[in-house]
Scaffold this motif. Structure first.
Motif, PDB file in Angstrom:
ATOM      1  N   GLU A  90       0.889  -1.201  -0.104  1.00  0.00           N
ATOM      2  CA  GLU A  90      -0.069   0.154   0.042  1.00  0.00           C
ATOM      3  C   GLU A  90       0.877   1.162   0.026  1.00  0.00           C
ATOM      4  N   GLU A  91       1.930   1.402   0.787  1.00  0.00           N
ATOM      5  CA  GLU A  91       2.823   2.424   0.876  1.00  0.00           C
ATOM      6  C   GLU A  91       3.582   2.648  -0.431  1.00  0.00           C
ATOM      7  N   GLN A  92       3.682   1.570  -0.906  1.00  0.00           N
ATOM      8  CA  GLN A  92       4.494   1.418  -2.346  1.00  0.00           C
ATOM      9  C   GLN A  92       3.867   1.944  -3.347  1.00  0.00           C
ATOM     10  N   GLY A  93       2.378   1.985  -3.306  1.00  0.00           N
ATOM     11  CA  GLY A  93       1.371   2.244  -4.301  1.00  0.00           C
ATOM     12  C   GLY A  93       0.804   0.981  -5.293  1.00  0.00           C
ATOM     13  N   PHE A  94       1.186  -0.113  -5.005  1.00  0.00           N
ATOM     14  CA  PHE A  94       0.707  -1.189  -5.496  1.00  0.00           C
ATOM     15  C   PHE A  94      -0.766  -1.591  -5.094  1.00  0.00           C
ATOM     16  N   HIS A  95      -1.221  -1.597  -3.966  1.00  0.00           N
ATOM     17  CA  HIS A  95      -2.373  -1.883  -3.758  1.00  0.00           C
ATOM     18  C   HIS A  95      -3.178  -0.586  -2.950  1.00  0.00           C
ATOM     19  N   PRO A  96      -4.484  -0.508  -3.005  1.00  0.00           N
ATOM     20  CA  PRO A  96      -5.292   0.524  -2.362  1.00  0.00           C
ATOM     21  C   PRO A  96      -5.147   0.494  -0.911  1.00  0.00           C
ATOM     22  N   LYS A  97      -5.585   0.999  -0.015  1.00  0.00           N
ATOM     23  CA  LYS A  97      -5.723   1.046   1.303  1.00  0.00           C
ATOM     24  C   LYS A  97      -6.713  -0.078   1.690  1.00  0.00           C
ATOM     25  N   LEU A  98      -6.356  -0.682   2.675  1.00  0.00           N
ATOM     26  CA  LEU A  98      -6.933  -1.889   3.425  1.00  0.00           C
ATOM     27  C   LEU A  98      -8.370  -1.562   3.744  1.00  0.00           C
ATOM     28  N   ASN A  99      -8.542  -0.174   4.202  1.00  0.00           N
ATOM     29  CA  ASN A  99      -9.784   0.100   4.882  1.00  0.00           C
ATOM     30  C   ASN A  99     -10.676  -0.846   5.734  1.00  0.00           C
ATOM     31  N   GLY A 100      -9.692  -1.299   6.832  1.00  0.00           N
ATOM     32  CA  GLY A 100     -10.529  -2.058   7.742  1.00  0.00           C
ATOM     33  C   GLY A 100     -10.582  -3.591   7.515  1.00  0.00           C
ATOM     34  N   LYS A 101     -10.022  -3.907   6.194  1.00  0.00           N
ATOM     35  CA  LYS A 101      -9.926  -5.305   5.651  1.00  0.00           C
ATOM     36  C   LYS A 101      -8.750  -5.956   6.162  1.00  0.00           C
ATOM     37  N   SER A 102      -8.579  -7.234   6.172  1.00  0.00           N
ATOM     38  CA  SER A 102      -7.291  -8.026   6.228  1.00  0.00           C
ATOM     39  C   SER A 102      -6.508  -7.944   4.995  1.00  0.00           C
ATOM     40  N   GLY A 103      -5.356  -8.239   4.998  1.00  0.00           N
ATOM     41  CA  GLY A 103      -4.584  -8.432   3.835  1.00  0.00           C
ATOM     42  C   GLY A 103      -5.221  -9.265   2.921  1.00  0.00           C
ATOM     43  N   GLU A 104      -5.366 -10.452   3.548  1.00  0.00           N
ATOM     44  CA  GLU A 104      -6.177 -11.574   2.505  1.00  0.00           C
ATOM     45  C   GLU A 104      -7.530 -11.135   2.079  1.00  0.00           C
ATOM     46  N   GLU A 105      -8.388 -10.332   2.652  1.00  0.00           N
ATOM     47  CA  GLU A 105      -9.567  -9.944   2.115  1.00  0.00           C
ATOM     48  C   GLU A 105      -9.359  -8.924   0.800  1.00  0.00           C
ATOM     49  N   ALA A 106      -8.254  -8.051   1.142  1.00  0.00           N
ATOM     50  CA  ALA A 106      -7.782  -6.991   0.094  1.00  0.00           C
ATOM     51  C   ALA A 106      -7.268  -7.650  -0.756  1.00  0.00           C
ATOM     52  N   VAL A 107      -6.347  -8.495  -0.902  1.00  0.00           N
ATOM     53  CA  VAL A 107      -5.673  -9.075  -2.052  1.00  0.00           C
ATOM     54  C   VAL A 107      -6.912 -10.074  -2.815  1.00  0.00           C
ATOM     55  N   THR A 108      -7.607 -10.924  -2.291  1.00  0.00           N
ATOM     56  CA  THR A 108      -8.458 -11.723  -2.895  1.00  0.00           C
ATOM     57  C   THR A 108      -9.215 -10.744  -3.559  1.00  0.00           C
ATOM     58  N   ALA A 109     -10.078  -9.644  -2.980  1.00  0.00           N
ATOM     59  CA  ALA A 109     -10.749  -8.640  -3.642  1.00  0.00           C
ATOM     60  C   ALA A 109     -10.075  -8.081  -4.953  1.00  0.00           C
ATOM     61  N   HIS A 110      -8.645  -7.540  -4.803  1.00  0.00           N
ATOM     62  CA  HIS A 110      -7.875  -7.107  -5.912  1.00  0.00           C
ATOM     63  C   HIS A 110      -7.758  -8.202  -7.102  1.00  0.00           C
ATOM     64  N   GLU A 111      -7.465  -9.407  -6.673  1.00  0.00           N
ATOM     65  CA  GLU A 111      -7.308 -10.684  -7.746  1.00  0.00           C
ATOM     66  C   GLU A 111      -8.582 -10.970  -8.307  1.00  0.00           C
ATOM     67  N   LEU A 112      -9.612 -10.796  -7.654  1.00  0.00           N
ATOM     68  CA  LEU A 112     -11.039 -10.942  -8.314  1.00  0.00           C
ATOM     69  C   LEU A 112     -11.437  -9.927  -9.298  1.00  0.00           C
ATOM     70  N   GLY A 113     -10.820  -8.829  -8.968  1.00  0.00           N
ATOM     71  CA  GLY A 113     -11.087  -7.642  -9.959  1.00  0.00           C
ATOM     72  C   GLY A 113     -10.386  -8.068 -11.334  1.00  0.00           C
ATOM     73  N   HIS A 114      -9.119  -8.672 -11.255  1.00  0.00           N
ATOM     74  CA  HIS A 114      -8.421  -9.068 -12.527  1.00  0.00           C
ATOM     75  C   HIS A 114      -9.214 -10.151 -13.041  1.00  0.00           C
ATOM     76  N   PHE A 115      -9.880 -10.990 -12.452  1.00  0.00           N
ATOM     77  CA  PHE A 115     -10.700 -12.234 -12.750  1.00  0.00           C
ATOM     78  C   PHE A 115     -12.018 -11.634 -13.572  1.00  0.00           C
ATOM     79  N   LEU A 116     -12.670 -10.598 -12.968  1.00  0.00           N
ATOM     80  CA  LEU A 116     -13.598  -9.773 -13.477  1.00  0.00           C
ATOM     81  C   LEU A 116     -13.358  -9.316 -15.063  1.00  0.00           C
ATOM     82  N   VAL A 117     -12.222  -8.628 -15.081  1.00  0.00           N
ATOM     83  CA  VAL A 117     -11.926  -7.815 -16.165  1.00  0.00           C
ATOM     84  C   VAL A 117     -11.505  -9.107 -17.361  1.00  0.00           C
ATOM     85  N   ALA A 118     -11.106 -10.157 -17.060  1.00  0.00           N
ATOM     86  CA  ALA A 118     -10.776 -11.314 -17.767  1.00  0.00           C
ATOM     87  C   ALA A 118     -12.135 -11.995 -18.451  1.00  0.00           C
ATOM     88  N   GLN A 119     -13.128 -12.042 -17.407  1.00  0.00           N
ATOM     89  CA  GLN A 119     -14.552 -12.764 -17.634  1.00  0.00           C
ATOM     90  C   GLN A 119     -15.378 -11.833 -18.538  1.00  0.00           C
TER      91      GLN A 119
END
Length: 134
Positions: A90-119
């Motif tokens: 997040e500090e390096q600008g690769f992912h958005p802020k966690l906004n109260g989510k765990s890292g697992e939740e945030a990364v899952t949502a991020h990667e599912l975003g890539h999935f949505l784009v692909a699908q």
């Protein structure tokens, strides 16, 4: 493409359901919960996504998506390592802020975003704008 680079190698894949069954702990449930949350928003498209943990070799990648499967790094996805790694990303600008989510939740949502784009062929910008409104 996987992660930030097509050189990300995925090995030792464990489906998330199996990881949960094998007592992988809270992180596996958080990954599933993030998927369930996005499924409520995007419906059947997200239900098609396969979830798994995997070894990425000697990279700092937190997650990856190949258009069909979302992979979470076994290196980081335990003992809150993912959340700590996400704070750095997040500090390096690769992912958005966690906004109260765990890292697992945030990364899952991020990667599912890539999935949505692909699908769907929809743009990442449209998906992010829609997600930010929920």
């Amino acid at each position: 493409m996987l992660g930030r680079s097509s050189s990300t190698t995925v090995k030792n894949v464990t489906p998330i359901g199996e990881a949960i069954s094998n007592g992988a702990g809270l992180y596996a449930n958080e990954i599933q919960n993030a998927r369930d949350s996005m499924e409520r928003e995007y419906g059947n498209i997200i239900s098609k996504a396969k979830l798994a943990t995997a070894d990425f070799g000697n990279t700092r990648a937190l997650g990856a998506c190949d258009g069909e499967t979302v992979y979470m790094s076994k290196k980081f996805v335990s003992n809150r390592n993912m959340t700590d790694a996400m704070k750095i990303a997040e500090e390096q600008g690769f992912h958005p802020k966690l906004n109260g989510k765990s890292g697992e939740e945030a990364v899952t949502a991020h990667e599912l975003g890539h999935f949505l784009v692909a699908q769907t062929g929809d743009s990442a910008r449209n998906i992010v704008e829609r997600a930010s409104k929920t």
